[in-house]
Motif scaffolding. Structure first.
Motif, short mmCIF file in Angstrom:
data_model
loop_
_atom_site.label_atom_id
_atom_site.label_comp_id
_atom_site.label_asym_id
_atom_site.label_seq_id
_atom_site.Cartn_x
_atom_site.Cartn_y
_atom_site.Cartn_z
N THR A 2 50.61 45.11 132.07
CA THR A 2 51.31 43.99 132.65
C THR A 2 50.78 43.68 134.05
OG1 THR A 2 53.30 44.61 131.43
CG2 THR A 2 53.57 43.13 133.30
N SER A 3 50.57 42.39 134.32
CA SER A 3 50.05 41.98 135.61
C SER A 3 51.05 42.28 136.72
CB SER A 3 49.73 40.49 135.59
OG SER A 3 49.37 40.04 136.88
N ARG A 4 50.55 42.64 137.89
CA ARG A 4 51.39 42.86 139.06
C ARG A 4 51.09 41.81 140.13
NH1 ARG A 4 54.35 47.17 139.43
NH2 ARG A 4 54.37 47.14 141.71
N LYS A 5 50.43 40.74 139.73
CA LYS A 5 50.08 39.68 140.68
C LYS A 5 51.15 38.59 140.69
CE LYS A 5 45.98 38.85 139.02
NZ LYS A 5 44.62 38.27 138.85
N VAL A 6 51.39 38.07 141.90
CA VAL A 6 52.33 36.98 142.09
C VAL A 6 51.55 35.75 142.55
CG1 VAL A 6 54.29 36.15 143.45
CG2 VAL A 6 54.23 38.52 142.65
N PHE A 105 64.00 31.52 155.25
CA PHE A 105 64.50 32.59 154.40
C PHE A 105 64.38 33.95 155.07
CE2 PHE A 105 60.17 31.30 153.04
CZ PHE A 105 59.46 32.41 153.49
N SER A 106 65.16 34.88 154.56
CA SER A 106 65.12 36.26 155.03
C SER A 106 64.08 37.02 154.22
CB SER A 106 66.49 36.92 154.86
OG SER A 106 66.37 38.34 154.86
N PRO A 107 63.08 37.64 154.86
CA PRO A 107 62.07 38.40 154.11
C PRO A 107 62.68 39.46 153.21
CG PRO A 107 61.34 38.06 156.35
CD PRO A 107 62.75 37.58 156.30
N ARG A 108 63.72 40.14 153.68
CA ARG A 108 64.35 41.18 152.87
C ARG A 108 65.01 40.58 151.63
NH1 ARG A 108 68.09 45.10 156.30
NH2 ARG A 108 68.26 46.01 154.21
N GLU A 109 65.62 39.41 151.79
CA GLU A 109 66.26 38.76 150.64
C GLU A 109 65.21 38.33 149.62
OE1 GLU A 109 68.97 34.87 149.40
OE2 GLU A 109 68.44 35.21 151.51
N VAL A 110 64.10 37.78 150.11
CA VAL A 110 63.05 37.35 149.19
C VAL A 110 62.49 38.54 148.41
CG1 VAL A 110 60.76 36.30 149.00
CG2 VAL A 110 62.43 35.34 150.59
N ALA A 111 62.25 39.65 149.11
CA ALA A 111 61.75 40.84 148.44
C ALA A 111 62.73 41.32 147.38
CB ALA A 111 61.49 41.95 149.47
N LEU A 112 64.01 41.27 147.70
CA LEU A 112 65.03 41.70 146.74
C LEU A 112 65.05 40.79 145.52
CD1 LEU A 112 67.44 43.43 145.91
CD2 LEU A 112 68.91 41.91 147.25
N ARG A 113 64.94 39.50 145.74
CA ARG A 113 64.97 38.56 144.62
C ARG A 113 63.74 38.75 143.71
NH1 ARG A 113 68.68 34.37 144.69
NH2 ARG A 113 70.04 34.37 146.51
N ILE A 114 62.61 39.07 144.31
CA ILE A 114 61.42 39.38 143.50
C ILE A 114 61.68 40.60 142.63
CG2 ILE A 114 59.03 40.19 143.60
CD1 ILE A 114 58.70 38.49 146.14
N GLU A 115 62.22 41.64 143.24
CA GLU A 115 62.49 42.88 142.51
C GLU A 115 63.52 42.65 141.40
OE1 GLU A 115 60.80 45.42 142.60
OE2 GLU A 115 60.03 45.81 144.62
N VAL A 116 64.56 41.91 141.72
CA VAL A 116 65.61 41.65 140.73
C VAL A 116 65.05 40.89 139.54
CG1 VAL A 116 67.71 40.32 140.30
CG2 VAL A 116 67.53 41.74 142.33
N LEU A 117 64.23 39.88 139.80
CA LEU A 117 63.71 39.05 138.73
C LEU A 117 62.74 39.81 137.83
CD1 LEU A 117 64.05 36.25 137.63
CD2 LEU A 117 62.23 35.45 139.14
N LEU A 118 62.04 40.77 138.41
CA LEU A 118 61.06 41.52 137.63
C LEU A 118 61.60 42.85 137.12
CD1 LEU A 118 57.82 40.87 139.72
CD2 LEU A 118 58.58 39.73 137.64
N LYS A 119 62.85 43.10 137.42
CA LYS A 119 63.44 44.39 137.02
C LYS A 119 63.54 44.50 135.50
CE LYS A 119 67.62 47.17 137.75
NZ LYS A 119 68.96 47.17 138.38
N ARG A 120 63.26 45.71 135.01
CA ARG A 120 63.39 45.97 133.58
C ARG A 120 64.57 46.90 133.35
NH1 ARG A 120 61.19 42.05 133.43
NH2 ARG A 120 59.17 41.52 132.52
N THR A 121 65.22 46.74 132.23
CA THR A 121 66.39 47.56 131.94
C THR A 121 65.99 48.95 131.50
OG1 THR A 121 66.40 46.73 129.69
CG2 THR A 121 67.79 45.57 131.28
N ASN A 122 66.97 49.85 131.49
CA ASN A 122 66.76 51.24 131.11
C ASN A 122 66.36 51.35 129.65
OD1 ASN A 122 66.93 53.98 130.52
ND2 ASN A 122 68.64 54.30 131.92
N PRO A 123 65.17 51.89 129.34
CA PRO A 123 64.72 51.94 127.95
C PRO A 123 65.54 52.86 127.07
CG PRO A 123 63.25 53.20 129.36
CD PRO A 123 64.20 52.48 130.26
#
Length: 228
Positions: A2-6, A105-123
């Motif tokens: 899976t790509s890790r590029k944004v 925007f808040s850099p911390r908020e943007v980083a969090l939104r990136i992480e949330v959007l790309l988060k995967r659930t517990n397998p």
């Protein structure tokens, strides 16, 4: 792999640099484009995990390009907009964007939104079922006895949250906290409404004739425990 590029699409070099730094703090690489046309060339030749897209671009607008991308891909898209561009932000969400960030925007908020959007659930708990409907939260794939469809990441998380609360009303505030991890209600309820609308349309494509997601006026939404 899976790509890790944004892919960062904004006509302001300074904004692209700031966003690029934020992306780097999440451990990912980034590629920049000053327009939708330049971004289209990059998207056709490279794989990306996420697109960060300004709504106001020279040439093809960010909203229009978002619609074009969503017509052929489920890649997560975060819109970037100024507070004065609320109508464009709503049109972008209706065109298929998963989330939005307002400028400044808040850099911390943007980083969090990136992480949330790309988060995967517990397998260890990969599937959630309702009757003969089955959701794989990690991939967003919904299967029924007659067909299957892959949901965008945000819609999959909304459906996952609703399925975890069968017959219970889930408030918009709860969805915002669970799916977007925010308590911001300014524009948030509209984002939830638009995402629910898109989710219903996709579930209909998967062969679910009944509208299993009910709107509870003034409160939120509920999934009915019906026989599918």
């Amino acid at each position: 792999m899976t790509s890790r590029k944004v892919l960062i699409v904004d006509d302001e070099p300074q904004i692209r640099s700031i966003l690029g730094y934020i992306v780097e703090t999440t451990g990912r690489e980034w590629v920049e484009a000053p327009s939708a046309e330049a971004a289209e060339e990059l998207l056709s030749s490279q794989e990306f995990a996420l697109i960060m897209l300004d709504v106001m671009l020279p040439g093809t607008s960010g909203v229009e390009w978002c619609r074009q991308v969503r017509a052929r891909s489920q890649i997560p898209i975060i819109l970037l907009s100024a507070l004065s561009e609320e109508d464009d932000r709503i049109r972008g969400l209706e065109a298929g964007a998963d989330d939005y960030v307002t400028k400044p925007f808040s850099p911390r908020e943007v980083a969090l939104r990136i992480e949330v959007l790309l988060k995967r659930t517990n397998p260890t708990n990969p599937f959630i079922s309702l009757g003969r409907l089955k959701l794989d939260p990690a991939s967003g794939k919904v299967t029924t006895p007659t067909s299957s469809i892959t949901l965008p990441a945000t819609e999959a998380r909304v459906l996952e949250t609703l399925l975890a609360n069968i017959d219970a009303t889930v408030s918009s505030a709860t969805l915002l906290a669970a799916v977007w991890q925010t308590t911001e209600t300014v524009g948030g309820r509209e984002m939830v409404r638009i995402t629910i609308h898109r989710l219903r349309a996709h579930l209909k494509q998967a062969g679910l004739g009944a509208d299993i997601i009910e709107t509870v006026r003034g409160i939120g939404y509920r999934v009915r425990n019906i026989n599918l």
